[in-house]
Design a protein around this motif. Structure first.
Motif, PDB file in Angstrom:
ATOM      1  N   ALA A   1     -48.497 -40.020  34.816  1.00 22.88           N
ATOM      2  CA  ALA A   1     -48.868 -38.624  34.604  1.00 22.88           C
ATOM      3  C   ALA A   1     -48.724 -37.785  35.872  1.00 22.88           C
ATOM      4  O   ALA A   1     -48.603 -36.576  35.796  1.00 22.88           O
TER       5      ALA A   1
ATOM      6  N   ARG B   1     -54.407 -34.306  40.496  1.00 23.43           N
ATOM      7  CA  ARG B   1     -52.992 -34.613  40.692  1.00 23.43           C
ATOM      8  C   ARG B   1     -52.563 -34.147  42.073  1.00 23.43           C
ATOM      9  O   ARG B   1     -52.729 -32.984  42.425  1.00 23.43           O
TER      10      ARG B   1
ATOM     11  N   ARG C   1     -49.383 -22.286  37.680  1.00 23.77           N
ATOM     12  CA  ARG C   1     -49.903 -23.016  36.533  1.00 23.77           C
ATOM     13  C   ARG C   1     -50.411 -24.406  36.888  1.00 23.77           C
ATOM     14  O   ARG C   1     -50.714 -25.197  36.016  1.00 23.77           O
ATOM     15  N   HIS C   2     -50.439 -24.721  38.183  1.00 17.50           N
ATOM     16  CA  HIS C   2     -50.877 -26.052  38.592  1.00 17.50           C
ATOM     17  C   HIS C   2     -52.036 -26.000  39.579  1.00 17.50           C
ATOM     18  O   HIS C   2     -52.007 -25.223  40.525  1.00 17.50           O
ATOM     19  N   LEU C   3     -53.018 -26.870  39.340  1.00 15.69           N
ATOM     20  CA  LEU C   3     -54.121 -27.061  40.271  1.00 15.69           C
ATOM     21  C   LEU C   3     -54.121 -28.525  40.687  1.00 15.69           C
ATOM     22  O   LEU C   3     -53.619 -29.382  39.956  1.00 15.69           O
TER      23      LEU C   3
ATOM     24  N   PHE D   1     -58.174 -30.237  38.025  1.00 19.00           N
ATOM     25  CA  PHE D   1     -58.324 -29.408  36.822  1.00 19.00           C
ATOM     26  C   PHE D   1     -59.075 -30.196  35.759  1.00 19.00           C
ATOM     27  O   PHE D   1     -59.257 -31.401  35.877  1.00 19.00           O
TER      28      PHE D   1
ATOM     29  N   MET E   1     -59.592 -31.486  31.881  1.00 21.04           N
ATOM     30  CA  MET E   1     -58.743 -31.770  30.730  1.00 21.04           C
ATOM     31  C   MET E   1     -59.589 -32.264  29.571  1.00 21.04           C
ATOM     32  O   MET E   1     -60.586 -32.956  29.759  1.00 21.04           O
TER      33      MET E   1
ATOM     34  N   GLU F   1     -46.305 -25.025  28.649  1.00 20.07           N
ATOM     35  CA  GLU F   1     -46.977 -26.222  28.108  1.00 20.07           C
ATOM     36  C   GLU F   1     -48.496 -26.136  28.257  1.00 20.07           C
ATOM     37  O   GLU F   1     -49.019 -25.941  29.346  1.00 20.07           O
ATOM     38  N   ILE F   2     -49.178 -26.304  27.137  1.00 20.95           N
ATOM     39  CA  ILE F   2     -50.636 -26.266  27.183  1.00 20.95           C
ATOM     40  C   ILE F   2     -51.219 -27.603  26.725  1.00 20.95           C
ATOM     41  O   ILE F   2     -52.301 -27.997  27.142  1.00 20.95           O
ATOM     42  N   VAL F   3     -50.458 -28.294  25.862  1.00 21.68           N
ATOM     43  CA  VAL F   3     -50.880 -29.597  25.360  1.00 21.68           C
ATOM     44  C   VAL F   3     -49.731 -30.578  25.493  1.00 21.68           C
ATOM     45  O   VAL F   3     -48.583 -30.228  25.244  1.00 21.68           O
ATOM     46  N   GLY F   4     -50.068 -31.809  25.912  1.00 25.02           N
ATOM     47  CA  GLY F   4     -49.085 -32.893  25.883  1.00 25.02           C
ATOM     48  C   GLY F   4     -49.737 -34.089  25.221  1.00 25.02           C
ATOM     49  O   GLY F   4     -50.871 -34.431  25.563  1.00 25.02           O
TER      50      GLY F   4
ATOM     51  N   GLY G   1     -53.654 -34.320  25.525  1.00 21.78           N
ATOM     52  CA  GLY G   1     -54.426 -33.717  26.614  1.00 21.78           C
ATOM     53  C   GLY G   1     -54.196 -32.220  26.629  1.00 21.78           C
ATOM     54  O   GLY G   1     -53.051 -31.762  26.529  1.00 21.78           O
ATOM     55  N   LEU G   2     -55.271 -31.486  26.698  1.00 26.72           N
ATOM     56  CA  LEU G   2     -55.178 -30.027  26.796  1.00 26.72           C
ATOM     57  C   LEU G   2     -55.762 -29.612  28.133  1.00 26.72           C
ATOM     58  O   LEU G   2     -56.901 -29.962  28.451  1.00 26.72           O
TER      59      LEU G   2
ATOM     60  N   ARG H   1     -55.502 -23.984  31.703  1.00 23.01           N
ATOM     61  CA  ARG H   1     -54.347 -23.311  31.078  1.00 23.01           C
ATOM     62  C   ARG H   1     -54.808 -22.492  29.880  1.00 23.01           C
ATOM     63  O   ARG H   1     -54.255 -21.438  29.583  1.00 23.01           O
TER      64      ARG H   1
ATOM     65  N   ILE I   1     -53.493 -19.439  37.736  1.00 18.98           N
ATOM     66  CA  ILE I   1     -54.474 -20.432  37.279  1.00 18.98           C
ATOM     67  C   ILE I   1     -55.604 -20.616  38.309  1.00 18.98           C
ATOM     68  O   ILE I   1     -56.700 -21.030  37.970  1.00 18.98           O
TER      69      ILE I   1
HETATM   70  P1  ATP Z   1     -46.533 -29.770  33.494  1.00 20.15           P
HETATM   71  O1  ATP Z   1     -45.219 -30.222  32.948  1.00 20.15           O
HETATM   72  O2  ATP Z   1     -46.919 -28.380  33.075  1.00 20.15           O
HETATM   73  O3  ATP Z   1     -46.702 -30.000  34.972  1.00 20.15           O
HETATM   74  P2  ATP Z   1     -47.530 -32.301  32.623  1.00 20.15           P
HETATM   75  O4  ATP Z   1     -46.526 -32.606  31.569  1.00 20.15           O
HETATM   76  O5  ATP Z   1     -47.450 -32.945  33.949  1.00 20.15           O
HETATM   77  O6  ATP Z   1     -47.636 -30.709  32.827  1.00 20.15           O
HETATM   78  P3  ATP Z   1     -49.569 -33.741  31.143  1.00 20.15           P
HETATM   79  O7  ATP Z   1     -49.575 -34.961  31.956  1.00 20.15           O
HETATM   80  O8  ATP Z   1     -48.909 -33.751  29.828  1.00 20.15           O
HETATM   81  O9  ATP Z   1     -49.003 -32.528  32.029  1.00 20.15           O
HETATM   82  O10 ATP Z   1     -51.088 -33.199  31.052  1.00 20.15           O
HETATM   83  C1  ATP Z   1     -51.650 -32.647  29.868  1.00 20.15           C
HETATM   84  C2  ATP Z   1     -52.006 -31.191  30.050  1.00 20.15           C
HETATM   85  O11 ATP Z   1     -52.758 -30.960  31.235  1.00 20.15           O
HETATM   86  C3  ATP Z   1     -50.807 -30.281  30.211  1.00 20.15           C
HETATM   87  O12 ATP Z   1     -50.278 -29.961  28.953  1.00 20.15           O
HETATM   88  C4  ATP Z   1     -51.412 -29.082  30.896  1.00 20.15           C
HETATM   89  O13 ATP Z   1     -52.067 -28.248  29.965  1.00 20.15           O
HETATM   90  C5  ATP Z   1     -52.457 -29.686  31.783  1.00 20.15           C
HETATM   91  N1  ATP Z   1     -52.019 -29.857  33.180  1.00 20.15           N
HETATM   92  C6  ATP Z   1     -51.174 -30.784  33.657  1.00 20.15           C
HETATM   93  N2  ATP Z   1     -51.027 -30.706  34.989  1.00 20.15           N
HETATM   94  C7  ATP Z   1     -51.833 -29.674  35.381  1.00 20.15           C
HETATM   95  C8  ATP Z   1     -52.138 -29.107  36.645  1.00 20.15           C
HETATM   96  N3  ATP Z   1     -51.606 -29.573  37.779  1.00 20.15           N
HETATM   97  N4  ATP Z   1     -53.026 -28.084  36.681  1.00 20.15           N
HETATM   98  C9  ATP Z   1     -53.576 -27.622  35.544  1.00 20.15           C
HETATM   99  N5  ATP Z   1     -53.331 -28.116  34.319  1.00 20.15           N
HETATM  100  C10 ATP Z   1     -52.471 -29.133  34.219  1.00 20.15           C
END
Ligand code: ATP
Ligand code: MN
Length: 465
Positions: A173, A233, A241-243, A246, A248, A388-391, A434-435, A439, A450
């Protein structure tokens, strides 16, 4: 003194309370003195977006000493009768019979000036919640958190707390923060190899990037569960859009396939929107006027429209044919970039999109392999303004397939022994997603960055407060 009851500003703005003797406690937003021998004070206590006006008359014994010198940001206690207001935009006002200053705010109070940039306010994270914008964001975030629990509790999901410190290091991840009590100064000097068996937990450990693997344990025992906690992370991505830290929300459900999973995500997102649109109207009106014009209408439309579903393969075909010039090329097998996701959700479909069945080469080992041998049962929810808000995914429940996949990726069976066990003993199909909480806050408030959607943002190079 009097038998005035302490009530919040929110309660005091209720016209039904006119005539009551009340006490208000809060912070002065503005003061205006009238030539007629009285002052108007706008008071806010955080209980709602709006202020209550206090009218302080010169007959108050401390009028000259305290009220004429009362400064913006001071904390006060005022009591008196709540009256119907003559002024427009407010229904009540307080005719003060007493006003006491608790804490003065001298002239160097940074929030004197009406407007500061959000960048500047980030440097004052200890004061910014006193502004209109951050008060509103905080109340919205609170309502969303409450909705998260309401939604899952009503659907029979159990709230499970998964560990913040973990030794699973290759969930795929993201990059991880190491947790250690080893004397790194000494190790750095010695140039030698680090023996992590001597570390606090007897092995390498990290701050978690996701609670999913542990949530699967509970889903395959209690049926349905969800986590709602901090994740970390260590990616050096300075985006809006990244912290680095964060929150989840990760629901996980036994006997759910990918379709069930997508349905759950859509229903969940719509429930969150329904709640904030209904219960945070004053704050939402502010976001609509000052932060992102049209946000209310756009969220209402998302709430009322079915999400578009399409496969990754169909998305790639649209992107290849669209004639848009992207910074990163699009081809089947490559991960979609933010610009591609945003094109799909903002321009092409102008609404939320669920993409599913991604190439297995770009997804983690635990996602369920599809019969085509090339894709896995993954899904992402994309929304306008954020991407992307959910994966999520359906998880691989077949022991042989999982082991084969782990071997392909060079993951050790011993390290994931407990995860593998879940497939050995009473394995069931199951799914989850994961949401990213911030976001959602970002999306529903319309805030651009963010970092302004969490009280104390942690980002590369920044961990103040
Ligand atoms: P992105 O491609 O946007 O970096 P990701 O695919 O790495 O996200 P996932 O591992 O699928 O993210 O995490 C599930 C959810 O957590 C994402 O859909 C997003 O809403 C949120 N998310 C992921 N990384 C971050 C971050 N660094 N800061 C804030 N929210 C995050
Ligand atoms: Mn993702």
């Amino acid at each position: 003194m009097t038998d005035a009851t302490w009530i919040s500003v929110d309660e005091a703005r209720d016209a039904g309370r006119v005539g009551e003797q009340v006490e208000l406690r809060g912070w002065v937003r503005t003061r205006r003195d009238s030539k007629g021998g009285f002052s108007f004070i706008e008071l806010n206590d955080g209980s709602c977006f709006g202020n209550v006006q206090i009218i302080a008359d010169q007959s108050l014994p401390n009028y000259e000493a305290d009220i004429l010198t009362l400064s913006v940001g001071s904390s006060i206690v005022a009591s008196g009768e709540l009256k119907a207001s003559q002024g427009k935009g407010q229904s009540t006002e307080l005719a003060a019979s007493s006003l006491r200053v608790l804490g003065d705010a001298p002239a160097d109070y940074p929030l004197q000036k009406k407007r500061h940039s959000f960048e500047k306010l980030r440097e004052w994270a200890h004061l910014r919640p006193r502004t209109n914008s951050f008060g509103a964001v905080t109340r919205l975030r609170n309502r969303l958190a409450y909705s998260v629990h309401q939604f899952f509790q009503e659907k029979g999901f159990y709230y499970v707390n998964t560990p913040i410190i973990t030794a699973s290091d290759c969930e795929g991840a993201g990059q991880m923060f190491r947790v250690t009590t080893l004397p790194i100064e000494k190790i750095a000097g010695s140039g030698g190899k680090v023996d992590y068996s001597r570390d606090f937990f007897g092995k390498s450990s990290y701050l978690t990037v996701s609670g999913q693997l542990e949530a699967e344990i509970y889903a395959t025992s209690l049926g349905r569960c969800y986590t709602f906690g901090p994740t970390f992370r260590a990616e050096n991505s300075n985006t809006t859009r990244h912290l680095s830290e964060f929150w989840m929300i990760e629901p996980e459900a036994a006997f759910f396939d990918l379709q069930d999973n997508m349905r759950l995500a859509e229903e969940f997102i719509k429930a969150l929107l329904t709640d904030v649109l209904q219960d945070c109207q004053e704050d939402m009106a502010f976001f609509d006027q000052r932060i992102q014009p049209g946000i209310i209408e756009s969220l209402e439309s998302v709430r009322d429209t079915p999400f578009k579903h399409l496969t990754y393969t169909e998305a790639v075909e649209i992107l290849e044919a669209c004639g848009e010039s992207f910074e990163f090329p699009v081809s089947w097998g490559a991960d979609l970039q933010a610009e591609h996701e945003r094109f799909l959700t903002e321009k092409h479909f102008a609404g939320p999109v669920i993409l599913y069945n991604y190439p297995k080469s770009i997804k983690p080992f635990y996602m369920r392999c599809n019969d085509d041998g090339k894709t896995v049962a993954a899904m992402d929810v994309l929304v306008p303004g954020v991407g992307e808000i959910v994966g999520g995914s359906q998880r691989e429940e077949r022991l042989d397939v999982l082991l084969e996949r782990m071997k392909e990726l060079g993951l050790s069976e011993e390290e994931y022994w407990w995860y593998v066990d879940l497939r050995k003993f009473g394995s069931v199909p199951h799914s989850g997603f994961g949401l990213g909480f911030e976001r959602v806050v970002q999306w529903t408030t319309g805030m651009t960055n963010i970092r302004d959607c969490i009280p104390f943002p942690r980002t590369p190079g920044s961990a103040e407060f």
